[in-house]
Design an enzyme around this catalytic site. Sequence first.
Site, PDB file in Angstrom:
ATOM      1  N   CYS A 128      48.852  36.166  53.349  1.00 34.42           N
ATOM      2  CA  CYS A 128      50.084  36.913  53.055  1.00 34.42           C
ATOM      3  C   CYS A 128      50.993  37.075  54.280  1.00 34.42           C
ATOM      4  O   CYS A 128      52.213  37.196  54.122  1.00 34.42           O
ATOM      5  CB  CYS A 128      49.757  38.261  52.429  1.00 34.42           C
ATOM      6  SG  CYS A 128      48.329  39.104  53.095  1.00 34.42           S
ATOM      7  N   HIS A 237      54.529  43.456  54.000  1.00 38.73           N
ATOM      8  CA  HIS A 237      54.229  43.022  55.366  1.00 38.73           C
ATOM      9  C   HIS A 237      55.554  42.725  56.084  1.00 38.73           C
ATOM     10  O   HIS A 237      56.450  42.094  55.521  1.00 38.73           O
ATOM     11  CB  HIS A 237      53.398  41.742  55.366  1.00 38.73           C
ATOM     12  CG  HIS A 237      51.961  41.931  54.967  1.00 38.73           C
ATOM     13  ND1 HIS A 237      51.418  43.134  54.568  1.00 38.73           N
ATOM     14  CD2 HIS A 237      50.935  41.031  54.904  1.00 38.73           C
ATOM     15  CE1 HIS A 237      50.141  42.973  54.287  1.00 38.73           C
ATOM     16  NE2 HIS A 237      49.808  41.709  54.472  1.00 38.73           N
TER      17      HIS A 237
HETATM   18  N1  LIG Z   1      46.098  41.839  48.726  1.00 36.18           N
HETATM   19  C1  LIG Z   1      46.918  40.919  49.238  1.00 36.18           C
HETATM   20  O1  LIG Z   1      48.042  41.207  49.686  1.00 36.18           O
HETATM   21  C2  LIG Z   1      46.463  39.486  49.296  1.00 36.18           C
HETATM   22  C3  LIG Z   1      47.387  38.506  49.681  1.00 36.18           C
HETATM   23  C4  LIG Z   1      46.972  37.164  49.765  1.00 36.18           C
HETATM   24  C5  LIG Z   1      45.669  36.846  49.440  1.00 36.18           C
HETATM   25  N2  LIG Z   1      44.792  37.832  49.056  1.00 36.18           N
HETATM   26  C6  LIG Z   1      43.437  37.451  48.696  1.00 36.18           C
HETATM   27  O2  LIG Z   1      43.315  37.627  47.282  1.00 36.18           O
HETATM   28  C7  LIG Z   1      41.988  37.981  46.939  1.00 36.18           C
HETATM   29  C8  LIG Z   1      42.019  39.266  46.104  1.00 36.18           C
HETATM   30  O3  LIG Z   1      42.590  40.307  46.869  1.00 36.18           O
HETATM   31  P1  LIG Z   1      42.921  41.756  46.254  1.00 36.18           P
HETATM   32  O4  LIG Z   1      43.761  42.419  47.277  1.00 36.18           O
HETATM   33  O5  LIG Z   1      43.418  41.654  44.850  1.00 36.18           O
HETATM   34  O6  LIG Z   1      41.458  42.435  46.237  1.00 36.18           O
HETATM   35  P2  LIG Z   1      40.945  43.694  45.389  1.00 36.18           P
HETATM   36  O7  LIG Z   1      42.093  44.585  45.046  1.00 36.18           O
HETATM   37  O8  LIG Z   1      39.825  44.269  46.164  1.00 36.18           O
HETATM   38  O9  LIG Z   1      40.389  43.054  44.021  1.00 36.18           O
HETATM   39  C9  LIG Z   1      39.207  42.277  43.994  1.00 36.18           C
HETATM   40  C10 LIG Z   1      38.982  41.755  42.583  1.00 36.18           C
HETATM   41  O10 LIG Z   1      37.782  40.973  42.586  1.00 36.18           O
HETATM   42  C11 LIG Z   1      37.000  41.361  41.448  1.00 36.18           C
HETATM   43  N3  LIG Z   1      35.578  41.062  41.623  1.00 36.18           N
HETATM   44  C12 LIG Z   1      34.692  41.637  42.493  1.00 36.18           C
HETATM   45  N4  LIG Z   1      33.458  41.093  42.317  1.00 36.18           N
HETATM   46  C13 LIG Z   1      33.590  40.152  41.338  1.00 36.18           C
HETATM   47  C14 LIG Z   1      32.694  39.270  40.694  1.00 36.18           C
HETATM   48  N5  LIG Z   1      31.388  39.214  41.039  1.00 36.18           N
HETATM   49  N6  LIG Z   1      33.163  38.447  39.718  1.00 36.18           N
HETATM   50  C15 LIG Z   1      34.466  38.480  39.354  1.00 36.18           C
HETATM   51  N7  LIG Z   1      35.375  39.315  39.917  1.00 36.18           N
HETATM   52  C16 LIG Z   1      34.941  40.132  40.908  1.00 36.18           C
HETATM   53  C17 LIG Z   1      37.253  42.852  41.362  1.00 36.18           C
HETATM   54  O11 LIG Z   1      36.836  43.320  40.092  1.00 36.18           O
HETATM   55  P3  LIG Z   1      36.376  44.866  39.878  1.00 36.18           P
HETATM   56  O12 LIG Z   1      37.639  45.663  39.752  1.00 36.18           O
HETATM   57  O13 LIG Z   1      35.586  44.798  38.627  1.00 36.18           O
HETATM   58  O14 LIG Z   1      35.569  45.254  41.089  1.00 36.18           O
HETATM   59  C18 LIG Z   1      38.765  42.858  41.537  1.00 36.18           C
HETATM   60  O15 LIG Z   1      39.404  42.474  40.318  1.00 36.18           O
HETATM   61  C19 LIG Z   1      41.227  38.099  48.281  1.00 36.18           C
HETATM   62  O16 LIG Z   1      40.582  36.883  48.566  1.00 36.18           O
HETATM   63  C20 LIG Z   1      42.343  38.332  49.284  1.00 36.18           C
HETATM   64  O17 LIG Z   1      41.996  37.914  50.591  1.00 36.18           O
HETATM   65  C21 LIG Z   1      45.166  39.125  48.973  1.00 36.18           C
END
Ligand SMILES: NC(=O)c1ccc[n+]([C@@H]2O[C@H](COP(=O)([O-])OP(=O)(O)OC[C@H]3O[C@@H](n4cnc5c(N)ncnc54)[C@H](OP(=O)(O)O)[C@@H]3O)[C@@H](O)[C@H]2O)c1
Length: 325
Positions: A128, A237
């Site tokens: 990001c 950001h």
């Molecule tokens: N946040 C950002 O700005 C951003 C930007 C670019 C890239 N990313 C990348 O995008 C990805 C997601 O980020 P996020 O910010 O959305 O994280 P997050 O808010 O922590 O969400 C994580 C997701 O993963 C799910 N999950 C956890 N264990 C799982 C499993 N065993 N099987 C299937 N789903 C599972 C969670 O489900 P539950 O709710 O059921 O736990 C939740 O839906 C990461 O790799 C991050 O590095 C994030």
Amino acid sequence: MKPVRLAIVGATGLVGRTTLDVLAEWQIPLRALRLFASDESAGRMMTWNGRSYALEPLASVPLDVDAAILATSRKISQQWAPRFREAGVIVIDHSSAFRMDTDVPLIIPEVNGRALNGHTNLIANPNCSASVVVLPLAALNREFQLRAIVVDTYQSVSGSGQDAVAELDAQLADSQSPAKIYPRPIAHNVFPQVGPFDVRGLCDEEQKVVDELRKILECPQLSIFTTTVRVPVRVGHSAAVTVECMKAVSRADVETAFRNMPGMIYEADTYKTPREIAGKQEVFVSRLRVNESDPRWLQFWAVGDNLRKGAASNAVQILMELFRD
Ligand SMILES: NC(=O)c1ccc[n+]([C@@H]2O[C@H](COP(=O)([O-])OP(=O)(O)OC[C@H]3O[C@@H](n4cnc5c(N)ncnc54)[C@H](OP(=O)(O)O)[C@@H]3O)[C@@H](O)[C@H]2O)c1
């Protein structure tokens, strides 16, 4: 765009939920939608576009979808992306697991969308912080060729997922609430560390910004210096960017290059803050300064929504390119 059968893995997370918002706002034609989350969430219902969907555990590759957006941890992507790919499901992965693999395109459609040609069912969405600065940098590179860049980021907590937002909120409510996700308390604080340090003293995010900018801009030798800083902002950001071009530039020529770049909005007389741009798709660029004593050097301020252009909406743009009519 052709109607798509889509799976979202991590549908309950910040990126997954923003993806659902973008799909609805942009009226992306879906023939089918399957939503996956952790075992703890399985069975719960989510509503999208007026319809209810049961959250599913990820037990096997769904063979009835054309594409899957993986918005979950690096570990889960490492485990599942190869299985989706082998089953013929096109994966757009948000994690850092495959971004630097030579056979995986790392795509910002406005900059290197053509790198999607010949993909092998796995496409990576960039980090990001890189996404917020790459549009103005690509505009400069096209016109003046970049020689070196210095990027200092100011990164919001939503970039670390929903638990990090909860950590900021808990510390704002109770200053004694402990730091669990982050190395220091984040409320009323900033720290120059995003991810663990390596032996040279670079933190994980700094290396990602260097590697990913070089790959997206197709400038493998570009000198890049970066300091990544976490700030107590919920969404958005920001970055202060210093650039050395190969030749002297004029303010007017840089402004023209910025205004011609799709996906970004250049503002000459004001600047934007994360609070003002949260929920917006574009990257906002302002505070342009060309160095008077050496006009190869310039500086600007960029800010973008890490959950939108930094993640969800960039992935939906990739999906649109892949299923273009
Ligand atoms: N946040 C950002 O700005 C951003 C930007 C670019 C890239 N990313 C990348 O995008 C990805 C997601 O980020 P996020 O910010 O959305 O994280 P997050 O808010 O922590 O969400 C994580 C997701 O993963 C799910 N999950 C956890 N264990 C799982 C499993 N065993 N099987 C299937 N789903 C599972 C969670 O489900 P539950 O709710 O059921 O736990 C939740 O839906 C990461 O790799 C991050 O590095 C994030």
